[in-house]
Design a protein around this motif. Structure first.
Motif, short mmCIF file in Angstrom:
data_model
loop_
_atom_site.label_atom_id
_atom_site.label_comp_id
_atom_site.label_asym_id
_atom_site.label_seq_id
_atom_site.Cartn_x
_atom_site.Cartn_y
_atom_site.Cartn_z
N LEU A 19 0.52 -1.31 0.52
CA LEU A 19 0.10 -0.20 -0.19
C LEU A 19 0.90 1.08 -0.07
O LEU A 19 0.04 2.06 0.24
CB LEU A 19 -1.10 -0.48 1.66
N SER A 20 2.01 1.39 -0.51
CA SER A 20 2.76 2.41 -0.73
C SER A 20 2.88 3.13 -1.61
O SER A 20 2.07 3.04 -2.59
CB SER A 20 4.49 1.68 0.01
N GLN A 21 3.48 4.71 -1.30
CA GLN A 21 3.23 5.13 -2.35
C GLN A 21 3.87 5.00 -3.77
O GLN A 21 4.22 4.91 -4.81
CB GLN A 21 3.39 6.86 -1.90
N SER A 22 5.37 4.28 -2.54
CA SER A 22 5.99 3.63 -3.84
C SER A 22 5.97 2.61 -4.14
O SER A 22 5.94 2.98 -6.31
CB SER A 22 7.55 3.12 -3.36
N LEU A 23 5.52 2.05 -4.29
CA LEU A 23 4.42 1.63 -5.02
C LEU A 23 3.37 1.66 -6.19
O LEU A 23 4.14 0.93 -7.26
CB LEU A 23 4.27 -0.55 -4.54
N SER A 24 2.42 2.61 -6.00
CA SER A 24 1.63 2.62 -6.32
C SER A 24 2.85 4.33 -7.64
O SER A 24 1.77 3.46 -9.10
CB SER A 24 0.98 3.69 -5.53
N ASN A 25 3.26 4.32 -7.72
CA ASN A 25 4.04 5.59 -8.56
C ASN A 25 4.33 4.61 -10.12
O ASN A 25 4.70 4.52 -10.36
CB ASN A 25 4.89 6.11 -7.77
N PHE A 26 5.46 3.37 -9.16
CA PHE A 26 5.24 2.48 -9.69
C PHE A 26 5.04 1.68 -10.77
O PHE A 26 5.13 1.83 -12.25
CB PHE A 26 6.45 1.55 -8.97
N ILE A 27 3.65 1.60 -10.35
CA ILE A 27 2.76 1.26 -11.44
C ILE A 27 2.25 1.66 -12.54
O ILE A 27 2.09 0.97 -13.80
CB ILE A 27 1.64 0.30 -10.28
N ASN A 28 2.52 2.58 -12.32
CA ASN A 28 1.83 3.63 -13.18
C ASN A 28 3.00 4.35 -13.83
O ASN A 28 2.47 4.84 -15.32
CB ASN A 28 0.96 4.65 -12.24
N GLN A 29 4.04 3.56 -13.66
CA GLN A 29 4.93 4.13 -14.60
C GLN A 29 6.28 3.62 -15.16
O GLN A 29 6.85 3.54 -15.39
CB GLN A 29 5.92 5.18 -13.96
N VAL A 30 5.20 1.95 -15.59
CA VAL A 30 6.07 1.01 -16.35
C VAL A 30 4.69 0.39 -17.64
O VAL A 30 4.36 0.46 -18.23
CB VAL A 30 5.67 0.15 -15.38
N TYR A 82 19.78 4.01 -27.63
CA TYR A 82 19.87 5.43 -26.81
C TYR A 82 18.44 6.07 -27.48
O TYR A 82 17.62 6.24 -26.75
CB TYR A 82 20.75 6.63 -26.93
N LYS A 83 18.18 6.02 -28.61
CA LYS A 83 16.89 6.46 -28.76
C LYS A 83 15.81 5.56 -28.40
O LYS A 83 14.37 5.93 -28.13
CB LYS A 83 16.97 6.38 -30.62
N TYR A 84 15.95 3.84 -28.47
CA TYR A 84 14.67 3.00 -27.76
C TYR A 84 14.13 3.13 -25.95
O TYR A 84 13.00 3.57 -26.29
CB TYR A 84 15.41 1.74 -27.96
N PHE A 85 15.31 3.81 -25.41
CA PHE A 85 15.00 4.29 -24.38
C PHE A 85 15.02 5.29 -24.22
O PHE A 85 13.69 5.35 -23.11
CB PHE A 85 16.30 3.98 -23.28
N LYS A 86 15.13 6.15 -25.08
CA LYS A 86 14.92 7.18 -24.44
C LYS A 86 12.80 7.91 -24.95
O LYS A 86 12.34 8.63 -24.40
CB LYS A 86 15.23 8.58 -25.43
N LYS A 87 12.90 7.20 -26.27
CA LYS A 87 11.93 6.91 -26.25
C LYS A 87 10.10 6.92 -25.24
O LYS A 87 9.30 7.41 -25.51
CB LYS A 87 11.48 6.37 -27.23
N TRP A 88 10.66 6.11 -24.92
CA TRP A 88 10.45 5.56 -23.35
C TRP A 88 10.02 6.52 -22.08
O TRP A 88 9.09 6.53 -22.07
CB TRP A 88 10.33 3.68 -22.92
N ILE A 89 10.96 6.98 -22.38
CA ILE A 89 11.24 8.05 -20.98
C ILE A 89 10.42 9.09 -21.48
O ILE A 89 9.67 9.75 -20.55
CB ILE A 89 12.63 8.18 -20.96
N ASP A 90 10.24 9.30 -23.09
CA ASP A 90 9.55 10.65 -23.75
C ASP A 90 7.75 10.79 -23.25
O ASP A 90 7.40 10.67 -23.23
CB ASP A 90 10.12 10.74 -25.19
N ALA A 91 7.62 9.16 -23.86
CA ALA A 91 6.18 8.80 -23.23
C ALA A 91 5.98 8.80 -22.11
O ALA A 91 5.03 8.21 -21.88
CB ALA A 91 6.09 6.82 -23.85
N GLY A 92 6.97 8.60 -21.06
CA GLY A 92 6.39 9.01 -19.61
C GLY A 92 6.49 8.25 -18.67
O GLY A 92 5.87 7.99 -17.25
N TYR A 93 7.48 7.37 -18.99
CA TYR A 93 7.86 5.76 -18.12
C TYR A 93 8.77 6.28 -17.73
O TYR A 93 9.80 6.61 -18.13
CB TYR A 93 7.44 4.93 -19.42
N LYS A 94 9.23 5.31 -16.88
CA LYS A 94 10.71 5.30 -15.82
C LYS A 94 11.04 3.65 -16.48
O LYS A 94 12.50 3.76 -15.41
CB LYS A 94 10.32 5.37 -14.27
#
Length: 282
Positions: A19-30, A82-94
């Motif tokens: 029930l932590s905020q850490s897990l909640s944030n993680f789940i929404n940014q995968v 580099y382009k592959y990883f950046k594509k996902w970051i630019d889409a809002g994922y961590k």
């Protein structure tokens, strides 16, 4: 030559309270890349049982991800990795999911109230709880159960940092090495444009096709890949696994032929026609 070795693969385990905020944030940014993750296939009953297993500390399977920002730091600007990883970051994922799509989706549904835990008796902390429709959701749990979950229930996330797309694919294959992956399942895990194109065409023509009832082991994708190889190489040598493997490399001749003149190419039209004739609904 320098004798200094650069560590390009690292791993860190995170035990986050359910029930932590850490897990909640993680789940929404995968991010879920179809190279490794098909659409969630668990039934609601499967999800409920997984959530129950977390609460009774019997859910040992990890959720395995790659940390996108740290992977980007290791890759070379301008390169395909580099382009592959950046594509996902630019889409809002961590993070990028490598193994654990069904578990991730089940947790999202639990947090949003779409699903709950399996019904029946559970004994935790020396207290017997009888779960039913009235209290199976997160918002309807009894205060005592919610307090127990808050204090004692964890989800373990295994976070990798890698340098290349190939290492991401290798990691997926290694995780599934005990499952005897078929050749096309391995090819699907290769991060390249050919894999993207085949998945797109497979999704377009699969529904109601005349040949396969399902796309288990990506047999439908393999059919389309074979058509692409034949169109590129001709029929003289047939299609071997080696030919298919070669097609799933960056800028392979098969892919270049497949994508010549973009979507208006004669080859693309012929492939679509063949798929339509063979695979469309009766």
């Amino acid at each position: 030559m320098s004798n200094t070795l650069k560590t390009v693969v690292t791993r860190t385990n995170h035990d986050w309270p359910l029930l932590s905020q850490s897990l909640s944030n993680f789940i929404n940014q995968v991010g879920l890349d179809p190279s490794f993750q098909r659409n969630a296939c668990w039934s609601d009953a499967n999800s409920k049982q997984y959530l129950k297993n977390i609460i009774v500390s019997q859910a040992p399977s990890l959720i395995v991800v790659a940390n996108l920002e740290k992977c980007l730091e290791l890759s070379t600007p301008g390169e395909e990795d580099y382009k592959y990883f950046k594509k996902w970051i630019d889409a809002g994922y961590k993070w990028l999911s490598i193994d654990g799509n069904n578990r991730t989706v089940s947790l999202r549904k639990y947090f949003s109230g779409e699903t709950g835990i399996a019904h029946g008796e559970i004994l935790v902390g020396g207290v017997l709880f009888c779960i039913n429709r009235s209290d199976d959701k997160l918002k309807t749990h009894s205060p005592a159960l919610k307090e127990y979950i808050d204090n004692y229930c964890y989800v373990t996330v295994c976070e990798y940092v890698v340098e290349t797309r190939q290492q991401v694919s290798d990691l997926f294959i290694a995780i599934n090495s005990g499952k005897s992956l078929k050749p096309q399942e391995i090819r699907n895990a290769i991060i390249c444009e050919m894999a993207d194109e085949v998945r797109e065409m497979s999704a377009k023509y699969f529904d109601g096709n005349k040949i396969y009832k399902n796309n288990v082991e990506y047999k439908y994708d393999e059919l389309i890949a074979k058509l692409a190889v034949l169109a590129s190489r001709g029929v003289k040598d047939g299609v071997t696994n080696k030919h298919l493997d070669e097609a799933y490399t960056d800028n392979s001749p098969t892919y270049q032929h497949f994508r010549s003149e973009e979507h208006t190419s004669e080859l693309q039209s012929r492939l679509h026609l063949v798929c339509r004739l063979l695979l469309e609904k009766k």
